[in-house]
Design an enzyme around this catalytic site. Sequence first.
Site, PDB file in Angstrom:
ATOM      1  N   GLY A   9      -7.452   1.419  -3.439  1.00 26.85           N
ATOM      2  CA  GLY A   9      -9.762   1.672  -3.384  1.00 26.85           C
ATOM      3  C   GLY A   9     -10.174   1.635  -1.976  1.00 26.85           C
ATOM      4  N   VAL A  11     -11.349   1.860   0.953  1.00 24.17           N
ATOM      5  CA  VAL A  11     -10.580   1.912   2.816  1.00 24.17           C
ATOM      6  C   VAL A  11      -9.791   2.728   2.117  1.00 24.17           C
ATOM      7  CG1 VAL A  11     -10.261   0.790   4.908  1.00 24.17           C
ATOM      8  CG2 VAL A  11     -11.670  -0.036   3.061  1.00 24.17           C
ATOM      9  N   ARG A  88     -15.064 -13.285   6.226  1.00 24.40           N
ATOM     10  CA  ARG A  88     -13.628 -12.260   5.949  1.00 24.40           C
ATOM     11  C   ARG A  88     -12.218 -13.442   5.930  1.00 24.40           C
ATOM     12  NH1 ARG A  88     -16.614  -8.972  10.535  1.00 24.40           N
ATOM     13  NH2 ARG A  88     -16.343  -7.022  10.133  1.00 24.40           N
ATOM     14  N   SER A 119      -6.412  -4.966   5.926  1.00 21.61           N
ATOM     15  CA  SER A 119      -6.232  -6.387   4.837  1.00 21.61           C
ATOM     16  C   SER A 119      -6.965  -7.282   6.014  1.00 21.61           C
ATOM     17  CB  SER A 119      -5.126  -6.576   4.072  1.00 21.61           C
ATOM     18  OG  SER A 119      -4.647  -5.469   3.402  1.00 21.61           O
ATOM     19  N   ASP A 148     -14.738  -1.568  15.226  1.00 25.94           N
ATOM     20  CA  ASP A 148     -16.351  -2.471  15.338  1.00 25.94           C
ATOM     21  C   ASP A 148     -16.347  -2.078  16.629  1.00 25.94           C
ATOM     22  OD1 ASP A 148     -15.723  -4.280  13.773  1.00 25.94           O
ATOM     23  OD2 ASP A 148     -14.067  -4.840  15.234  1.00 25.94           O
ATOM     24  N   ARG A 151     -19.186   1.274  15.386  1.00 30.18           N
ATOM     25  CA  ARG A 151     -19.990   0.446  14.972  1.00 30.18           C
ATOM     26  C   ARG A 151     -21.339   0.128  16.235  1.00 30.18           C
ATOM     27  NH1 ARG A 151     -17.699  -3.037  10.260  1.00 30.18           N
ATOM     28  NH2 ARG A 151     -18.331  -1.267   8.498  1.00 30.18           N
ATOM     29  N   HIS A 175     -11.556  -9.259  15.027  1.00 32.83           N
ATOM     30  CA  HIS A 175     -12.390  -8.708  13.986  1.00 32.83           C
ATOM     31  C   HIS A 175     -12.766 -10.183  12.765  1.00 32.83           C
ATOM     32  CE1 HIS A 175     -13.353  -5.532  11.579  1.00 32.83           C
ATOM     33  NE2 HIS A 175     -12.786  -5.992  10.133  1.00 32.83           N
TER      34      HIS A 175
HETATM   35  P1  NAI Z   1     -10.810  -2.787  -2.351  1.00 31.01           P
HETATM   36  O1  NAI Z   1     -10.668  -3.762  -3.864  1.00 31.01           O
HETATM   37  O2  NAI Z   1     -12.091  -1.605  -2.924  1.00 31.01           O
HETATM   38  O3  NAI Z   1      -9.086  -1.795  -2.891  1.00 31.01           O
HETATM   39  C1  NAI Z   1      -8.276  -3.163  -2.649  1.00 31.01           C
HETATM   40  C2  NAI Z   1      -6.912  -2.709  -3.436  1.00 31.01           C
HETATM   41  O4  NAI Z   1      -5.518  -2.598  -3.058  1.00 31.01           O
HETATM   42  C3  NAI Z   1      -7.080  -2.101  -5.148  1.00 31.01           C
HETATM   43  O5  NAI Z   1      -7.442  -1.076  -5.440  1.00 31.01           O
HETATM   44  C4  NAI Z   1      -6.017  -3.105  -5.520  1.00 31.01           C
HETATM   45  O6  NAI Z   1      -5.937  -2.382  -6.824  1.00 31.01           O
HETATM   46  C5  NAI Z   1      -4.887  -3.158  -4.641  1.00 31.01           C
HETATM   47  N1  NAI Z   1      -3.850  -4.245  -4.578  1.00 31.01           N
HETATM   48  C6  NAI Z   1      -3.922  -5.284  -4.501  1.00 31.01           C
HETATM   49  N2  NAI Z   1      -3.133  -6.001  -4.691  1.00 31.01           N
HETATM   50  C7  NAI Z   1      -2.123  -5.138  -4.538  1.00 31.01           C
HETATM   51  C8  NAI Z   1      -0.519  -4.994  -4.178  1.00 31.01           C
HETATM   52  N3  NAI Z   1      -0.107  -6.328  -4.798  1.00 31.01           N
HETATM   53  N4  NAI Z   1       0.331  -3.802  -3.860  1.00 31.01           N
HETATM   54  C9  NAI Z   1      -1.261  -2.510  -3.716  1.00 31.01           C
HETATM   55  N5  NAI Z   1      -1.979  -2.718  -3.654  1.00 31.01           N
HETATM   56  C10 NAI Z   1      -2.575  -3.595  -4.625  1.00 31.01           C
HETATM   57  O7  NAI Z   1     -11.000  -3.252  -1.338  1.00 31.01           O
HETATM   58  P2  NAI Z   1     -11.412  -2.158  -0.213  1.00 31.01           P
HETATM   59  O8  NAI Z   1     -12.037  -1.901  -0.451  1.00 31.01           O
HETATM   60  O9  NAI Z   1     -10.397  -0.865   0.072  1.00 31.01           O
HETATM   61  O10 NAI Z   1     -10.827  -3.104   1.099  1.00 31.01           O
HETATM   62  C11 NAI Z   1      -9.220  -3.352   1.221  1.00 31.01           C
HETATM   63  C12 NAI Z   1      -8.924  -4.683   2.439  1.00 31.01           C
HETATM   64  O11 NAI Z   1      -9.529  -4.126   3.751  1.00 31.01           O
HETATM   65  C13 NAI Z   1      -9.682  -5.657   1.906  1.00 31.01           C
HETATM   66  O12 NAI Z   1      -9.211  -6.815   2.362  1.00 31.01           O
HETATM   67  C14 NAI Z   1     -10.735  -5.839   2.719  1.00 31.01           C
HETATM   68  O13 NAI Z   1     -11.535  -6.534   3.420  1.00 31.01           O
HETATM   69  C15 NAI Z   1      -9.788  -4.848   4.020  1.00 31.01           C
HETATM   70  N6  NAI Z   1     -10.964  -4.412   4.894  1.00 31.01           N
HETATM   71  C16 NAI Z   1     -10.628  -4.247   6.413  1.00 31.01           C
HETATM   72  C17 NAI Z   1     -11.613  -3.738   7.147  1.00 31.01           C
HETATM   73  C18 NAI Z   1     -10.877  -3.998   9.184  1.00 31.01           C
HETATM   74  O14 NAI Z   1     -11.562  -3.471  10.227  1.00 31.01           O
HETATM   75  N7  NAI Z   1     -10.033  -4.145   9.395  1.00 31.01           N
HETATM   76  C19 NAI Z   1     -12.871  -2.536   6.561  1.00 31.01           C
HETATM   77  C20 NAI Z   1     -12.756  -2.898   5.699  1.00 31.01           C
HETATM   78  C21 NAI Z   1     -11.918  -3.363   4.860  1.00 31.01           C
END
Ligand code: NAI
Length: 308
Positions: A9, A11, A88, A119, A148, A151, A175
């Site tokens: 996705g 990230v 979160r 995640s 963070d 930022r 976080h």
């Molecule tokens: P997104 O929705 O764009 O991408 C997530 C992807 O995971 C999707 O393509 C989905 O199909 C895939 N997915 C779901 N279940 C799966 C599985 N069982 N096996 C393989 N792939 C699977 O979401 P995004 O924006 O990329 O965010 C991803 C995660 O990262 C979220 O939980 C978000 O909150 C977290 N995040 C954490 C940050 C941090 O600083 N730790 C910063 C930004 C996001």
Amino acid sequence: MKVTVVGAGAVGASCAEYIAMKDFCSEVVLVDIKEGFAEGKAMDLMQTASLNGFDTKITGTTGDYSKTAGSQVAVITSGIPRKPGMTREELIGINAGIVKEVTANLVKHSPDVIIIVVSNPMDTMAYLVHKTSGLPKHKIIGMGGALDSARFKYRLAEALESPISDVDGMVIAAHSDTGMLPLLSKATRNGVPVTEFLDEEKQKYVIEETKVGGATLTKLLGTSAWYAPGAAVSVMVQAIACDQKKMIPCSLMLDGEYGESDICLGVPAIIGANGVEKIVNITLTEEEKAKFAEAAKAVREVNGDLKF
Ligand code: NAI
């Protein structure tokens, strides 16, 4: 060095792109559950290789973990992101199941892997990986502090009206919007404490805007951010791949450090070829210590919702 990124996705793809652009890995494998999605992202990214001048090979698979075999590093970005107004912590129900299943698949095919957990709720997801993967604790690293802190530096530079490269600062603890602890007392501009330049109102502005940094972007974008998270992950992967022994704040399993145990929280650490080479002990003020303990209490409550 072979790196797997689970979740192609926003990230995951951004992180694969930054890793490829820096060209320090031989291969990045993208995995997603959505049919064809990881393959498509990989192909699109590979078609930037001649334009951007990198040789890293990027491949994609819909859930075939045999393609990830022998990965030295794996990044878990699979799961749902938050929508405007969500915390979160509200993501735990869905994301815990995904992270647990993904971890088992990764370790099965790459028993020596170092896992970077992205995640959300990230501190709790990192804790879940510790409890379920069987990996040693130096091989599980949560990504939060790197983002963070970036930022924080962005807001410091803004308040100081300085170039970002002049400022330094670090965010530790949780976080989360409430548990983040930007260490203003240790932040500097060209080596001089920023508290010498910023009045109380500006100090408060920097801290508050840093803490809600993710929420501000979620409101603007309708979903959570990806460029800075992807870049933050790429910096961590590079520190491992190139054995940089770089100090990066990460969410790590604590065993007495900073007065906490059996919890993953953001602390500064040296990151190198072994994953976590060492947790760095910095002296906190009494107020910072109290805030760190408060953050730990809140994360522990969220951890209590986990079912192993
Ligand atoms: P997104 O929705 O764009 O991408 C997530 C992807 O995971 C999707 O393509 C989905 O199909 C895939 N997915 C779901 N279940 C799966 C599985 N069982 N096996 C393989 N792939 C699977 O979401 P995004 O924006 O990329 O965010 C991803 C995660 O990262 C979220 O939980 C978000 O909150 C977290 N995040 C954490 C940050 C941090 O600083 N730790 C910063 C930004 C996001």
